[in-house]
Design a protein around this motif. Structure first.
Motif, short mmCIF file in Angstrom:
data_model
loop_
_atom_site.label_atom_id
_atom_site.label_comp_id
_atom_site.label_asym_id
_atom_site.label_seq_id
_atom_site.Cartn_x
_atom_site.Cartn_y
_atom_site.Cartn_z
N ASP A 225 0.93 -1.12 -0.07
CA ASP A 225 0.02 -0.11 -0.12
C ASP A 225 1.00 1.19 -0.06
N PRO A 226 1.14 1.86 -1.01
CA PRO A 226 2.08 2.92 -1.14
C PRO A 226 1.55 4.23 -0.85
N THR A 227 0.16 4.11 -0.53
CA THR A 227 -0.46 5.43 -0.03
C THR A 227 -0.49 5.66 1.42
N ILE A 228 0.02 4.47 2.22
CA ILE A 228 0.01 4.55 3.61
C ILE A 228 0.72 5.59 4.28
N ASP A 229 0.22 6.16 5.32
CA ASP A 229 1.18 7.17 6.06
C ASP A 229 2.18 6.57 6.62
N GLU A 230 3.42 6.72 6.18
CA GLU A 230 4.78 6.28 6.65
C GLU A 230 5.34 6.64 7.80
N SER A 231 4.79 7.78 8.47
CA SER A 231 5.58 8.42 9.59
C SER A 231 4.82 7.62 10.76
N VAL A 232 3.59 7.16 10.58
CA VAL A 232 3.17 6.27 12.04
C VAL A 232 4.04 4.82 11.98
N LEU A 233 4.21 4.48 10.67
CA LEU A 233 5.03 3.13 10.68
C LEU A 233 6.52 3.24 11.15
N VAL A 234 7.22 4.33 10.61
CA VAL A 234 8.53 4.70 11.01
C VAL A 234 8.38 4.95 12.63
N LYS A 235 7.69 5.65 13.25
CA LYS A 235 7.57 5.73 15.01
C LYS A 235 7.73 4.34 15.43
N SER A 236 6.75 3.52 14.94
CA SER A 236 6.34 2.23 15.43
C SER A 236 7.91 1.37 15.36
N GLU A 237 8.29 1.37 14.03
CA GLU A 237 9.81 0.73 13.49
C GLU A 237 10.77 1.11 14.62
N ARG A 238 10.68 2.38 14.77
CA ARG A 238 11.91 2.78 15.71
C ARG A 238 11.75 2.38 17.09
#
Length: 153
Positions: A108-121
């Motif tokens: 899903d390229p339209t996903i808000d990446e900032s939310v995923l990046v915070k969780s990945e950190r």
């Protein structure tokens, strides 16, 4: 020829390593629990059903390790092995969750990446701390075995 005896420094004792392990475990378990809202926000953005299971397992294993840390008062093989297994399980669950996040990003390229990046950190931090906890548990066990071996001889 004389054999050099290398004595460990005073602060590198099995008991101090067990205390360091307990501190690391408490930090990553509590941090994982407190920051689980980031995982939930990322979960709500993804379209993958299994992500919720892995996120729940990731937080639950962290809580198991927190309870296990309260039992790490003395240096026994069974306690260290349980700690190593649970920390390794935490690393595995975190790695699976990271893989799902990356897969969701690709699908899903339209996903808000900032939310995923915070969780990945948060996940990477927990994985690193869990790895450090495993290392200190192994080091404590090795030092204790060497100490017992020296006492016998």
């Amino acid at each position: 020829m004389k054999k050099l005896k290398i004595e460990p420094r005073k602060w590198v004792q099995p008991d101090s390593l067990v205390m360091l392990t307990r501190i690391l475990v408490v930090v990553y378990s509590v941090m994982n629990l407190i920051l689980s809202n980031r995982h939930i926000n990322a979960l709500l953005k993804l379209q993958n059903e299994i992500c919720g299971f892995y996120m729940f397992a990731f937080v639950l294993v962290g809580l198991m390790m927190l309870f296990e840390a309260s039992r790490m008062k003395e240096l026994r093989l069974a306690v260290l092995v349980r700690g190593i297994v649970i920390s390794a399980l935490e690393i595995l669950m975190g790695s699976l969750l990271l893989a799902i996040y990356r897969e969701g990003r690709v699908l899903d390229p339209t996903i808000d990446e900032s939310v995923l990046v915070k969780s990945e950190r948060v996940i990477w931090t927990v994985i690193i701390l869990a790895f450090l906890a495993v290392c200190t548990e192994v080091a404590a066990f090795v030092l204790e075995q060497r100490k017992r071996k020296r006492e016998k001889s």
